[in-house]
Design a protein around this motif. Structure first.
Motif, PDB file in Angstrom:
ATOM      1  N   THR A 221       0.842  -1.193   0.000  1.00 24.08           N
ATOM      2  CA  THR A 221       0.000   0.000   0.000  1.00 24.08           C
ATOM      3  C   THR A 221       0.877   1.242   0.000  1.00 24.08           C
ATOM      4  O   THR A 221       1.919   1.274   0.662  1.00 24.08           O
ATOM      5  N   TYR A 225      -2.099   1.007   5.606  1.00 21.98           N
ATOM      6  CA  TYR A 225      -3.137   0.071   5.175  1.00 21.98           C
ATOM      7  C   TYR A 225      -4.373   0.328   6.049  1.00 21.98           C
ATOM      8  O   TYR A 225      -4.731  -0.458   6.911  1.00 21.98           O
ATOM      9  N   SER A 236      -4.600  -0.551  -2.817  1.00 21.13           N
ATOM     10  CA  SER A 236      -3.614  -1.541  -2.383  1.00 21.13           C
ATOM     11  C   SER A 236      -3.386  -2.565  -3.491  1.00 21.13           C
ATOM     12  O   SER A 236      -4.258  -2.828  -4.307  1.00 21.13           O
TER      13      SER A 236
END
Length: 323
Positions: A221, A225, A236
């Protein structure tokens, strides 16, 4: 009521009740999870209803008379064993974990302490109630935390998932802000030493032959995240299986299986780990009601393993908890 069974439900068509929604901060994710699983099970030929957690739930379950229930309520109220105890009291078989295992896994400090007894490494942490910050003084308490753990740290609610209330802090100012964000979701905060490395999720399932791990999922990411990165497609990138060598894959898989067994979990769980630069896996969290949305990690792993619909079919025919 037993925590596990080697008996399976053999009828061709099942009556399945999925419970989704509830009043947690993860309500919308839960509804998406429930509808997605319901669609897959209907496609397999089953009669499926999706029920919310409200004053009509018990009456609707009794009227429907399900062969099996799949509780998919995320967050504290859906994963702390309370909803599971209702199903046990009703004598209904269900997918998931017995209420005892839910309690051990749901409270993050308890889960961390328990998995340590199984030999699993987890970052040092402290857990503090919101009341201490007014009683002892926020500056004093945060200073002690920084001296004890150092920077950077990760602050997260005692309960809950989906990255809600979770923040990275590398200074006194960012730690204060992280505490405020955390206390919006829980009155107790877990402050954990940050471990840099590869973020991984390993799902464990048991369809009657004992726990087995699905392929590890690697999460990449740009930034944290967080909730948006988890559920907004494109934020992501996922690698399934994770970009690990054979030894690393074996190590993280063994940790996930040890977590599952040590906490006494049922037929589905997802363990979140960090694999540091030295190849050491660190336990971060475990989820007994993993998300089942289009971007959720367990369905992605199940699809890489063969078929998500086949897994759902096996789970409903082999409920972990039954009368």
């Amino acid at each position: 009521m037993t925590e596990s069974t080697d008996q399976s439900i053999s009828e061709d068509e099942l009556r399945i009740a999925i419970i989704a929604g509830g009043l947690s901060h993860e309500r919308d994710v839960s509804i998406r999870s429930g509808n997605r699983v319901a669609s897959a099970l209907r496609h397999s030929g089953h009669t499926v209803i999706v029920l919310d957690v409200d004053a009509t739930l018990v009456a609707k379950l009794r009227a429907f008379g399900p062969d099996v229930v799949w509780p998919l309520v995320h967050g504290g109220a859906g994963e702390d064993g309370g909803l599971q105890n209702i199903l046990i009291a009703l004598g209904l078989p269900y997918v998931g974990t017995h209420s005892d295992g839910c309690q051990r896994a749901s409270f993050k400090p308890t889960a961390k302490g328990t998995v340590r007894t199984g030999g699993v490494l987890t970052p040092d942490s402290v857990t503090l109630p919101k009341a201490y910050f007014s009683q002892l003084g926020a500056q004093e308490v945060l200073g002690l935390v920084a001296d004890h753990l150092g920077y950077p740290v990760v602050v997260k609610p005692n309960q809950g998932g989906s990255g809600l209330g979770v923040s990275y802090a590398d200074s006194a100012d960012s730690l204060r802000n992280a505490m405020v964000a955390c206390f919006a979701y829980d009155d107790r905060a877990l402050i954990e030493r940050y471990v840099a490395g590869t973020e991984l999720a390993i799902s464990v399932v048991d369809t009657g032959d004992g726990p087995r791990a699905l392929p590890p999922v690697e999460i990449v990411t740009d930034g944290e995240y967080d909730f948006d990165a988890r559920y907004n497609p494109g934020r992501s990138e996922y690698f399934i299986p994770a970009r690990l060598d054979e030894a690393q894959t074996a190590a993280v898989t063994e940790v996930a299986l040890t977590v599952h067994r040590t906490l006494g979990l049922g037929n589905i769980s997802r363990t979140d780990l960090i694999l540091d630069g030295h190849g050491t896996p660190w336990f971060i969290d475990v989820n007994v009601v993993p998300g089942m949305t289009s971007t959720s990690l367990l369905p992605l792993a199940a699809e890489a393993d063969g078929s998500v619909e086949a897994l759902y079919e096996a789970l409903v025919r082999n409920p972990a908890v039954r009368p």
